[in-house]
Design an enzyme around this catalytic site. Structure first.
Site, short mmCIF file in Angstrom:
data_model
loop_
_atom_site.label_atom_id
_atom_site.label_comp_id
_atom_site.label_asym_id
_atom_site.label_seq_id
_atom_site.Cartn_x
_atom_site.Cartn_y
_atom_site.Cartn_z
N GLU A 73 -56.97 15.25 -100.75
CA GLU A 73 -57.06 16.20 -99.62
C GLU A 73 -56.21 17.44 -99.89
OE1 GLU A 73 -56.22 13.07 -96.65
OE2 GLU A 73 -58.03 13.78 -95.65
N GLU B 197 -59.12 5.70 -98.04
CA GLU B 197 -58.60 5.38 -96.71
C GLU B 197 -59.41 4.30 -95.99
OE1 GLU B 197 -58.74 8.33 -98.02
OE2 GLU B 197 -56.93 9.47 -97.54
#
Ligand code: NAD
Length: 684
Positions: free
Chosen positions: A103, A123
């Protein structure tokens, strides 16, 4: 934490420093904020490069911060600030960029990755979603379908050229999302994170960026507070914890040195031996595969080669066919480092094989058995060196299933346990060290679970009803479907051996009482009719033909159950899903507490990983012992007492003393159970 330097006069170089993977700890985030500010305010700097030290860009969030109150700068504004910078910022990715690391890279204006770098957003495997803009930026960069694939599976991929990316934003967006959502719901088996991932990416494809970010935040908040995220994060840590094994005599993983194993032997090339041979060869070991039956040996050669070839094709490597030599003579194993015996589940036969191995193998060879339930210590006593004997209990199919129970007897040496654990790890298994008792951990707990399912049929349930309740809970297969798959005759043979099923059982005793306790002969009666499950085309369900896997309701079975109840004066009553779950799961969990009490498993994590990796327990429910802690130990105790009062002739429903003790100690969280167990042992 983030080192700053200026290179080639005009490039501000920011190096993340947080070994081993440069995780985004509070200090690293602070370091990034400070160094980015410094680079942007330095007029000599024309561009900025962010990289990681020691060949790794960034492994993502710092797992040490999981479950703690976050301090330091937040990830989202930090990444926004990088994206908003008025100088180009480049992520130079080597090694891996995972989770928050990717990210961070997505917030940079350019990304340059080494061709061996691994990129991914894992995640979802922890019950979360990439909430630092991952679900919003990635679809914009690589298109919705590819982003969906990465975000909903959590699987990493190698760095790719942009020209290989699929084209973003398909025209049939609604159909695409409906299709993906249906597939994801099916494979998620009740897990909510993959579904939320699809919803977040849909927001990216249909809404402006800021609204998409809002949606991402909202979905993340729901996941964050869900029990599922806690369960999945628990599994993440539990999987690591079980590799740090210990034995009741004090032997431990960090003080016991394994011996290297280069050459191994497998004895018996049936269902299990074939899978074990494949798994060993794929790990790079030389294998001597021994089978006494000529026809079995020929069939095994063909089957093993086929499995190796298919596996190699999938992985794009050469098949390890030359690693294996076959023999029908057990003398061929004289110079191996370790033997795994996988002959029929027959104590007499296994004892003979161990006696032979003890005289053939060179001194120091580890002798392992793949028995499902027999006494490992008894087999050890057939050899001159019982300390070299352990159980290596694989699960079918052995080259696919991730679980390995490493069973130590009272005389197994720490080195033998360490060696089997290390070999299991090399084979890509989740290896769990457990003590020696009938059925070890997994199969021992399965017994009360299956027993309750049989009793429920007697009381009015059908296989369909019981299976549906368990499948809605998240098991890939209910107990009866599973029994049809693995074969009803397996349990029948064991019950006969235990003197429970006819003809072993003494005649003249009531059909539904054995050895002073309630017994259901239903499975035996089906076997007497030749209904062994899928392999015979009939079991608890019917199948189109023997070997078929599509189970259909069988009217014969329903009228058989009615006749059985009438014969035994049983009146069918309505049974709901909750009772199925309570009785099957709490009986299994109660046995788990007994296993902890007996010191057969070192801790609840060991039991949970055995159930998650070997028995299809839904990972998002964290394993049976974690589930008990989430339900509340007081509630589990109360339900067991309730059902035990209703069925006093079923000892498995009697709450065990450890459960009483834990409830009396205020139901401590799972990581404190070991203290209560230690106290209980010291008082015995
Ligand atoms: P299987 O019947 O498929 O195969 C056993 C093989 O051993 C046969 O090919 C037989 O010819 C061979 N054999 C017998 N005596 C031999 C000897 N003296 N030397 C060499 N080979 C000999 O059995 P399986 O299902 O593979 O089970 C093997 C062991 O693994 C058993 O102890 C079983 O309890 C255990 N196990 C089975 C499963 C399962 O799901 N099938 C799972 C875990 C553990």
């Amino acid at each position: 934490m983030a080192k700053y330097s200026r290179v080639s006069e005009s490039v501000g170089l920011i190096t993340l420093q947080n070994p081993p993977v440069n995780a985004l700890s509070a200090a690293v985030r602070q370091g990034i904020v400070d160094t980015v500010e410094r680079a942007l305010s330095d007029p000599k700097v024309k561009s900025v490069v962010i990289c990681g030290q020691n060949g790794i860009f960034c492994g993502g969030a710092d797992i040490k911060e999981f479950g703690t109150n976050m301090s330091g700068p937040l990830l989202v504004p930090m990444i926004h600030a990088i994206e908003a910078a008025n100088k180009p910022v480049v992520a130079a990715i080597e090694g891996s960029a995972l989770g928050g690391g990717l990210e961070l890279a997505l917030g940079c204006h350019y990304r340059i990755a080494h061709s061996k770098a691994r990129l991914g957003l894992p995640e979802v495997t922890l019950g979360l979603l990439p909430a630092a803009g991952g679900t919003q930026r990635l679809p914009r960069l690589i298109g919705v379908p590819a982003a969906l694939d990465l975000i909903t599976t959590g699987k990493p991929l190698d760095a790719r050229r942009i020209s290989t990316y699929p084209c973003p934003r398909p025209s049939d967006l609604d159909a695409l999302f409906e299709g993906v959502m249906e597939k994801v719901r099916q494979s998620a088996r009740g897990a909510i994170a993959p579904v939320a991932c699809v919803q977040a990416v849909r927001a990216a494809a249909t809404q402006p960026y800021t609204q998409g970010m809002e949606r991402e935040k909202e979905l993340m908040a729901t996941l964050f507070t869900s029990g599922q995220a806690r369960a999945l994060q628990y599994c993440f840590f539990a999987q690591r914890a079980v590799s740090r094994w210990s034995m009741p005599n004090g032997a431990r993983w960090d003080t016991s040195k394994p011996r290297p194993v280069h050459k191994a032997a497998v004895i018996g090339l049936g269902t299990m031996g074939r899978g074990i041979t494949v798994a060993l060869a794929q790990t790079g070991l030389s294998v001597i595969a021994v089978e006494t039956q000529e026809k079995q040996l020929m069939d095994a050669k063909q089957a093993v080669s086929g499995m190796l070839e298919r596996g190699a094709r999938r992985r794009g490597v050469a098949p390890a066919l030359d690693k294996i030599s076959y023999s029908h003579d057990i003398q061929a194993v004289a110079d191996v480092d370790l033997v795994i015996e996988a002959v029929f589940e027959d104590m007499g036969l296994k004892k003979k094989v161990f006696q032979q191995l003890a005289s053939i193998c060179r001194p120091g060879t580890f002798l392992c058995t793949n028995t499902s339930a027999l006494d490992v210590d008894h087999l050890a006593s057939q050899t001159h060196n019982p300390e070299l004997v352990v159980g290596m209990h694989f699960f079918a199919p052995a080259h696919v299933m991730k679980l390995l129970e490493v069973v130590y007897g009272p005389r197994s040496s720490p080195q033998a346990v360490a060696t089997a654990m290390q070999l299991g790890k090399k084979m890509g298994k989740v290896s769990v060290a457990v003590g020696n008792c009938p059925g070890f951990v997994g199969n021992r707990m399965l017994k009360p679970y299956m027993e309750q399912a049989f009793f429920l049929l007697e009381e009015g349930a059908t296989p369909e009803l019981v299976d549906r309740a368990l499948e809605e809970f998240g098991f890939p297969m209910g107990v009866f479907r599973m029994s049809d798959l693995s074969g009803l005759d397996v349990g029948w043979r064991v019950r006969k051996g235990d003197g429970l099923a006819e003809p072993g059982a003494p005649s003249g005793q009531p059909a539904r009482i054995r050895q002073g306790r309630r017994y259901s002969p239903l499975g035996d009666l089906l076997c007497e009719q030749g209904r062994f499950g899928q392999k015979t085309g009939q079991g608890w369900y019917q199948y189109n033909k023997p070997g078929s896997q599509v189970a259909r309701s069988d009217p014969w079975l329903h009228s058989f159950l009615e006749g059985y109840r009438a014969q035994h004066g049983l009146v069918a009553r309505r049974i709901d899903n909750q009772e199925v779950l309570d009785r099957c799961l709490y009986a299994l969990i109660n046995e788990g507490f007994r296993i902890l009490e007996d010191g057969i498993a070192a801790g609840p994590e060991d039991i949970d990983m055995i159930y998650v990796f070997g028995y299809g327990w839904p990972r998002h429910r964290g394993g049976p012992m974690f589930y008990a802690s989430m339900v509340g130990l007081g509630k589990v105790l109360e339900r067991l007492e309730h059902y035990h009062q209703a069925h006093p002739d079923v000892p498995y429903l009697k709450p065990c003393s450890l459960l009483w003790r834990l409830v009396a100690s205020g139901s401590p969280p799972l990581h404190k159970w070991r203290e209560v167990i230690r106290k209980l042992h010291s008082q015995l």
